[in-house]
Design an enzyme around this catalytic site. Structure first.
Site, PDB file in Angstrom:
ATOM      1  CG  ASP A  30       3.201  13.185   0.694  1.00  0.00           C
ATOM      2  OD1 ASP A  30       4.086  13.772   0.454  1.00  0.00           O
ATOM      3  OD2 ASP A  30       2.900  12.551   1.958  1.00  0.00           O
ATOM      4  CE1 TYR A  35       4.253   7.775   5.145  1.00  0.00           C
ATOM      5  CE2 TYR A  35       3.541   8.462   3.201  1.00  0.00           C
ATOM      6  CZ  TYR A  35       3.759   8.737   4.447  1.00  0.00           C
ATOM      7  OH  TYR A  35       3.570  10.096   4.924  1.00  0.00           O
ATOM      8  CE  LYS A  60       6.293  12.778   3.319  1.00  0.00           C
ATOM      9  NZ  LYS A  60       5.349  11.586   2.867  1.00  0.00           N
ATOM     10  CG  HIS A  93       9.263  10.664   7.001  1.00  0.00           C
ATOM     11  ND1 HIS A  93       8.903   9.423   6.170  1.00  0.00           N
ATOM     12  CD2 HIS A  93       8.265  11.525   7.434  1.00  0.00           C
ATOM     13  CE1 HIS A  93       7.276   9.436   6.403  1.00  0.00           C
ATOM     14  NE2 HIS A  93       7.026  10.428   7.132  1.00  0.00           N
ATOM     15  CB  SER A 215      -9.852   8.941   1.250  1.00  0.00           C
ATOM     16  OG  SER A 215     -10.877   8.044   1.698  1.00  0.00           O
ATOM     17  NE  ARG A 220     -14.852  11.458   3.115  1.00  0.00           N
ATOM     18  CZ  ARG A 220     -15.927  12.212   3.443  1.00  0.00           C
ATOM     19  NH1 ARG A 220     -15.824  13.376   2.779  1.00  0.00           N
ATOM     20  NH2 ARG A 220     -16.827  11.817   4.317  1.00  0.00           N
ATOM     21  CB  SER A 223     -16.159  14.376  -1.840  1.00  0.00           C
ATOM     22  OG  SER A 223     -15.339  13.648  -0.778  1.00  0.00           O
ATOM     23  CG  ASN A 224     -11.130  14.176   0.318  1.00  0.00           C
ATOM     24  OD1 ASN A 224     -12.225  14.683   1.117  1.00  0.00           O
ATOM     25  ND2 ASN A 224     -10.444  13.071   1.060  1.00  0.00           N
TER      26      ASN A 224
END
Length: 259
Positions: A30, A35, A60, A93, A215, A220, A223-224
């Site tokens: 995403d 960004y 977006k 957005h 992240s 992380r 693990s996500n």
């Protein structure tokens, strides 16, 4: 659309992070024009060696760029930055540009879809009145509404409306920007031998949302993605549901009430 996405907002190592996410099993990324990392996402996709058709990429357009002609130009610019022939999902957005420009932007996205440049159209941060505006214009309803969603900010009226109209609900800030120290969250995590982020993401999945954790930390990121070998009990889901604070629970801009 894969049920778990990888968000890249404020990610300053986007290429590396997306590559790590793809190695961890993510197939949904995403991004957004605002960004400023579409090119890095596209580079990571090419460097991954994964077939483009196996990946689902979102971007977006922010309100300052809304309008018919500017949106069509923005679609072409995003395609060029990604280096793609198409974009899987293109979202408006935010709703800050006002009714006229929102609808012109939506019409441009429909035309871009018809031209084969994007596969699906969606919105982000849309409240019920913004969604009804699309229906009243007799346009196709959006495939997706991406909103802030986590146990403290559950936006239930918007979620209910989306479900009634077959709009997929994507959840941003699903792990609450790391503010996960509430005793109920911690206790559930301990009961399952999991970390708090995994519990929140599992809650989101079991609610039928599409969570978009972000992240830049490899451990992380991995693990996500490890969410499919445990399930929260009904009582645990109810405990998390009970944490809702309404609008007061928001931790982001959450502009769903924009005029």
């Amino acid at each position: 659309m894969p049920l778990l996405g990888f968000g890249v907002y404020q990610n300053f190592t986007t290429r590396t992070s997306v590559l790590e996410a793809l190695r961890a099993g993510f197939r949904h990324v995403d991004s957004a024009q605002a960004y400023r990392n579409e090119a890095a996402v596209g580079e990571a996709v090419r460097d991954s060696g994964i077939d483009r058709g196996e990946l689902f990429i979102t971007t977006k357009c922010i309100s300052k760029n809304h309008g018919y002609d500017s949106t069509l130009k923005g679609v072409d610019e995003s395609l060029a930055k990604f280096g793609f022939e198409y974009i899987d999902l293109f979202l408006i957005h935010d709703p800050y540009s006002g009714s006229e420009r929102r609808l012109a932007t939506y019409r441009a996205l429909q035309d871009a879809r018809d031209a084969g440049k994007i596969r699906s159209i969606g919105v982000s941060n849309y409240g019920i009145k913004h969604l009804e505006e699309i229906a009243d214009a007799k346009y196709d309803m959006p495939a997706v509404n991406q909103i802030e969603l986590h146990p403290f900010c559950q936006q239930r009226p918007i979620v209910d409306y989306c479900r009634e109209h077959s709009i997929v609900v994507q959840a941003y800030c699903p792990i609450m920007r790391g503010k996960m120290d509430h005793p109920i969250i911690q206790t559930i995590a301990q009961n399952h031998g999991r970390d708090a982020a995994q519990v929140l993401l599992r809650w989101s999945l079991q609610k039928g949302f599409v969570p978009l954790p972000k992240s830049a930390t490899p451990e992380r990121i991995r693990s996500n993605a490890q969410l499919y070998d445990f399930e929260l009990e009904l009582e645990e889901m109810e405990q998390l549901d009970g944490l809702d604070r309404g609008k007061e629970g928001s931790i982001s801009w959450n502009p769903v009430d924009a005029p």
